[in-house]
Design an enzyme around this catalytic site. Structure first.
Site, PDB file in Angstrom:
ATOM      1  N   CYS A  52       0.814  -1.226   0.000  1.00 30.86           N
ATOM      2  CA  CYS A  52       0.000   0.000   0.000  1.00 30.86           C
ATOM      3  C   CYS A  52       0.843   1.269   0.000  1.00 30.86           C
ATOM      4  CB  CYS A  52      -0.942   0.025   1.202  1.00 30.86           C
ATOM      5  SG  CYS A  52      -2.168  -1.287   1.202  1.00 30.86           S
ATOM      6  N   HIS A  59      -9.120   3.293  -2.759  1.00 30.61           N
ATOM      7  CA  HIS A  59      -7.733   2.982  -2.393  1.00 30.61           C
ATOM      8  C   HIS A  59      -7.109   2.096  -3.473  1.00 30.61           C
ATOM      9  CE1 HIS A  59      -4.216   1.782  -0.317  1.00 30.61           C
ATOM     10  NE2 HIS A  59      -4.719   1.047   0.648  1.00 30.61           N
TER      11      HIS A  59
END
Length: 383
Positions: free
Chosen positions: A92, A337
């Site tokens: 991430c 995201h």
């Protein structure tokens, strides 16, 4: 990353719209998604007076097909066969880690680096463990974030446990998620994202923000990751497709071209226990601020990746940070995201706020990472 990066300046920052996986960008693979954003950023700096070749392209990516997605995207974007490219995987945190690498390259002598990230969850290839003793190959959703001997929970479960241990209630999480959607929709309606978005495949707006998503509506959703938990689909980010890219140059090049930008004051990466990966941004923020010689009170803009409302609130509480200062135009809870791109999206948002709109001087971007890591960057607007 060791070494000074304070001579690096971001002089352009753009992103694609963020699409919900399986929807507007569903047919666009990672390299094809990043290519027009790379091209647009390269054109922007050329128009701004930055001449000469691009010394490096650095893109974060988590779930693409391999084969150096950054190189494929650079070629697809028409940047030239002579332009080298590197793909970074810090899960991430990949997009912000790519900026960290890019800033270091500029500090080491590069004249122009394009850095950012891309993720196409929609087209991510299926992965299989090889068969053992004649068994059928088994598909896996993600690689291990930690080796045997460490807890390696899925991110949602880890966020739920972190929220519980930090005393973050379901009510606070739903209120924060509703706030993110409310702010993001307001920003979209007033055109607050328009200058930073490069249309891709006919998509011109982020798909996920929902008007009127109230706390009452969110309160009706069941716990997603464990019985009695507080993390739901509504107070979690969406799985998304997107790309974001910035152009980085030495301070002398920025000054000579007369381009406003964001000087990178400091970056930091940090590690925490793998079983609570959502905490990773806390030590990274503290270290980046210490390297910059600043405190949270010195910042005008703060962009934290909102993977889960409970996780962001737990980090804010630990840092002593008022959550109302975070993502004032909405964050990943509303926008989505796109894993490998999200850290770079934070930098684009800072560029819009501090450079395009002139709303403040100093900013912070930070993101937590699966496996127990965090990445943070502190920037300052310069004329």
């Amino acid at each position: 990353m060791s070494g000074s990066v304070s001579g690096s300046v971001i002089v352009a920052a753009l992103r694609s719209p963020i699409g919900t996986a399986g929807h507007g960008l569903a047919g666009v693979d990672a390299a094809t998604l990043a290519a027009p954003v790379l091209r647009a950023v390269a054109d922007a700096v050329a128009v701004g007076g930055v001449t000469g070749r691009i010394d490096e392209v650095v893109l974060g990516n988590c779930m693409g097909p391999g084969g150096d997605v950054a190189r494929v995207a650079a070629l697809a974007g028409g940047l030239g066969i002579e332009v080298p490219a590197l793909t970074v995987d810090r899960q991430c945190g990949s997009g912000l880690a790519a900026l960290e690498v890019g800033a270091g390259l500029v500090a080491a002598g590069a004249g122009l680096v394009l850095a950012g990230g891309v993720e196409s969850a929609s087209t991510a290839p299926w992965r299989m463990w090889p068969p053992v003793e004649g068994e059928t190959p088994r598909r896996y959703q993600r690689a291990p974030f930690a080796p045997t001997g460490f807890d390696d929970p899925d991110m949602g479960l880890a966020a739920d446990l972190l929220a519980e241990e930090s005393g973050v209630t379901r009510e606070r999480q739903d209120a924060y998620a509703a706030r993110s959607h409310r702010l993001a929709w307001a920003a979209r309606e007033r055109g607050g994202y328009d200058a930073e978005i490069v249309p891709v495949a006919g998509l011109v707006h982020d798909e996920r923000p929902r008007p009127g998503l109230s706390e009452d509506r969110l309160a009706r959703l069941p716990a997603t990751f464990r019985p009695g938990g507080t993390v739901t689909a509504g107070n979690s980010c969406g799985i998304s497709d997107g790309a974001a890219v910035v152009a980085m140059v030495p301070a002398g090049v920025q000054a000579a071209a007369g381009l406003p930008g964001l000087r990178v004051l400091a970056t930091a990466s940090a590690g925490v226990a793998p079983e609570r990966p959502g905490r990773g941004m806390v030590p990274a923020v503290r270290e980046a601020l210490a390297r910059a010689g600043l405190t949270l009170d010195d910042l005008d803009a703060i962009e934290l990746n909102e993977a889960f409302a409970g996780q962001v609130l737990a980090c804010c509480d630990e840092l002593g940070l008022d959550p109302d200062r975070v993502c004032p135009d909405g964050g990943a809870l509303a926008l989505g995201h796109p894993w490998g791109a999200s850290g770079a999206v934070l930098a684009v948002r800072l560029f819009t706020r501090l450079v395009r709109e002139g709303r403040g001087r100093r900013g912070l971007a930070a993101i937590a990472v699966g496996g127990g890591q965090g990445v943070a960057m502190v920037v300052e607007a310069v004329a």
